[in-house]
Design an enzyme around this catalytic site. Structure first.
Site, mmCIF file in Angstrom:
data_model
loop_
_atom_site.group_PDB
_atom_site.id
_atom_site.type_symbol
_atom_site.label_atom_id
_atom_site.label_comp_id
_atom_site.label_asym_id
_atom_site.label_seq_id
_atom_site.Cartn_x
_atom_site.Cartn_y
_atom_site.Cartn_z
ATOM 1 N N LYS A 5 -85.016 1.277 7.159
ATOM 2 C CA LYS A 5 -85.306 1.953 5.892
ATOM 3 C C LYS A 5 -86.513 1.290 5.226
ATOM 4 C CE LYS A 5 -82.941 3.217 1.570
ATOM 5 N NZ LYS A 5 -81.702 3.051 0.780
ATOM 6 N N SER B 87 -79.761 7.468 -0.637
ATOM 7 C CA SER B 87 -81.192 7.386 -0.458
ATOM 8 C C SER B 87 -81.634 7.089 0.980
ATOM 9 C CB SER B 87 -81.763 6.297 -1.379
ATOM 10 O OG SER B 87 -81.237 5.029 -1.060
ATOM 11 N N SER C 83 -75.776 4.925 -0.791
ATOM 12 C CA SER C 83 -76.949 5.337 -0.012
ATOM 13 C C SER C 83 -76.882 5.148 1.498
ATOM 14 C CB SER C 83 -78.191 4.620 -0.536
ATOM 15 O OG SER C 83 -78.635 5.267 -1.690
HETATM 16 N N1 GLN Z 1 -77.402 8.037 -5.051
HETATM 17 C C1 GLN Z 1 -77.233 6.857 -5.826
HETATM 18 C C2 GLN Z 1 -78.315 6.744 -6.847
HETATM 19 O O1 GLN Z 1 -79.081 7.633 -6.959
HETATM 20 C C3 GLN Z 1 -77.149 5.663 -4.935
HETATM 21 C C4 GLN Z 1 -78.468 5.147 -4.499
HETATM 22 C C5 GLN Z 1 -78.347 3.969 -3.575
HETATM 23 O O2 GLN Z 1 -77.253 3.605 -3.134
HETATM 24 N N2 GLN Z 1 -79.473 3.338 -3.336
HETATM 25 O O3 GLN Z 1 -78.406 5.807 -7.564
#
Ligand code: GLN
Length: 484
Positions: free
Chosen positions: A78, A153, A177
């Site tokens: 990532k 994400s 994420s």
């Molecule tokens: N979807 C969540 C957010 O928007 C989690 C993001 C993540 O785990 N980096 O904050």
């Protein structure tokens, strides 16, 4: 020997039995990435370096030297995780040309194990999102249906594994994420408990919640990768000093005597009927394997999302303060004085979601509001932690859906942040409470979209949740289906 959808064990076996060379293996994935460019799963591809590394591995095989379990296996990282000498953008314009001077500990450990890096995966900007649509490099498409999001994400990492563009990938999870994109893309995603894996070299989103973890095709593969990346780190004081378990050896053994808790709050309004049916069926299958199931209640669950969307932006606003046009990456060419360097760089460099969270975070930390918002959220976090601690006195693991719906449409929620935030409702608790969580494919919607089952365990129970997921996969075949 076919290359398609090789697991870590299969790829390793193929190399050591000389069914294919490491060059063949790397070339296969580079071709898959090229052929499926429209998925947009990668921001940077490091093909030449990967082939050069493969040559060295092949020479070792030719000499009859022993290969490590991950040696020569192509993986994707990532783009929120630092890689020395390779661009790390955080999917943001503000870091579009940033080259990290050092490797994150997780990357260093994978390299030491001989893993070959194919490139850096697209993701939501700074990890801020649930759909991969906040990336400055364009959205990632879901390999199962290109009109749907891959989740976020770590959307590029999950899509790359699902589309057979690498053997496995590394993601990060602050509020879901790793798990949510794994569920949307029909692959396995593991968020270790807080501190199990070093955070050194992850571009910090919410330092008190962030964890890196594997996205793989099987639970067995997730166990193999976790064993390599877990452990203490002198560069991260929050990394646990206790020795990680032998996660692979721990997979064997049955589920007799296991007590599964079903939290009623996770099966309420807003849960898609097909997701619910798939989870219920999976629970029956786990019962048939010897587990017993009890209903439990976690009354503060509804508050976890609210607490998360205060604590997370508070830390995001502080963590993103370092991107000022001077120390890292992009600097506005239009600035005429120091104040303009800061202002214009940040105005031009950050996307809308990053700005929204910086503003929310600055607000909840500001004088006069800090007690009302941030301090309250921290108190709620304590209650939630306590609630989970009590529940785990009664049950071994919790089973829930990973996400309330299958993958939603590209653009469907992008204009409505609140609806988007609600898609994290089942994943944020694990981060808020520091639990470990695993998402395992558990079926398909009537439209053919993958669905995910979430297994949550207390601090230090990575081995147990992996064992539950492994038993489930050994007795079902949902993870063996792939996108057309
Ligand atoms: N979807 C969540 C957010 O928007 C989690 C993001 C993540 O785990 N980096 O904050």
């Amino acid at each position: 020997m076919s290359f398609s959808y090789l697991t870590i064990t299969q790829a390793h076996h193929g190399l050591v039995t000389k069914q294919f060379s490491c060059i063949d293996l790397v070339s296969y994935y580079l071709k898959k990435i090229e052929e499926q460019k429209d998925l947009n799963a990668f921001i940077t591809i490091t093909g030449e370096a990967a082939l050069a590394r493969a040559k060295i591995v092949d020479a070792k095989i030719a000499k009859g030297e022993k290969l490590g379990e991950l040696e020569g296996l192509p993986a994707a990282i990532k783009d929120l995780i630092l890689t020395k000498g390779i661009k790390t953008t955080a999917a943001s314009k503000i870091l579009a040309n940033y080259i990290a001077p050092y490797d994150a500990t997780v990357v260093a450990k994978l390299k030491e194990a001989g893993v070959i890096i194919l490139g850096k995966n697209n993701c939501d900007e700074f990890g801020l999102g649930s759909s991969n649509e906040t990336s400055a490099f364009g959205p990632v498409l879901n390999p199962w249906d290109k009109t749907k999001v891959p989740g976020g994400s770590s959307g590029g990492s999950a899509a790359a594994v699902a589309a057979d563009e690498c053997v496995f990938a590394l993601g990060t999870d602050t509020g879901g994420s790793i798990r949510q994109p794994a569920a949307f893309c029909g692959v396995v995603g593991l968020k270790p408990g807080y501190g199990r894996v070093s955070r050194y070299g992850l571009i910090a989103m919410t330092s008190s919640l962030d964890q890196a973890g594997p996205i793989t095709r099987t639970v067995e593969d997730a166990a193999i990768v976790l064993r390599v990346i877990a452990g203490e780190d002198a560069n991260d004081a929050t990394a646990l000093t206790s020795e990680p378990d032998d996660y692979l050896a721990g997979l064997s053994g049955n589920l007799k005597g296991l007590i599964i808790g079903l939290p009623e709050e996770y099966f309420k309004d807003g849960l898609d009927k097909e997701v619910e049916a798939a989870i219920k069926l999976a629970i029956k299958q786990l019962e048939a394997l010897g587990a017993s199931v009890v209903k439990v209640s976690l009354p503060h669950t509804a508050l976890a999302l609210a607490a998360y969307y205060i604590i997370m932006p508070a830390e995001v606003s502080s963590n993103l303060a370092r991107f000022d046009g001077i120390r890292y990456g992009f600097g506005s060419a239009l600035a005429k004085n120091l104040a303009e360097v800061y202002g214009k760089t940040r105005a031009e460099g950050f996307g809308a979601e990053a700005k929204r969270r910086i503003m929310m975070g600055a607000f909840v930390l500001s004088a006069g509001y800090q007690e009302a918002y941030y301090q309250q959220a921290v108190k709620v976090q304590k209650l939630i932690k306590e609630e989970y601690r009590e529940v785990f006195n009664k049950v071994d693991v919790l089973i829930t859906p990973t996400a309330p719906t299958p993958a939603f449409g590209l653009g469907e929620k992008a204009a409505d942040p609140l609806t988007m935030y609600l898609s994290d409702v089942y994943t944020v608790s694990a981060n808020i409470a520091g639990l470990c969580g695993l998402s395992v494919p558990c079926g398909f919607s009537s439209k053919g979209l993958p669905l995910g089952l979430q297994i949550l365990g207390p601090d230090g129970a990575e081995g147990l949740i992996l064992k539950v997921g492994y038993n489930y996969q050994e007795n079902t075949s949902r993870h063996k289906q792939h996108p057309k």
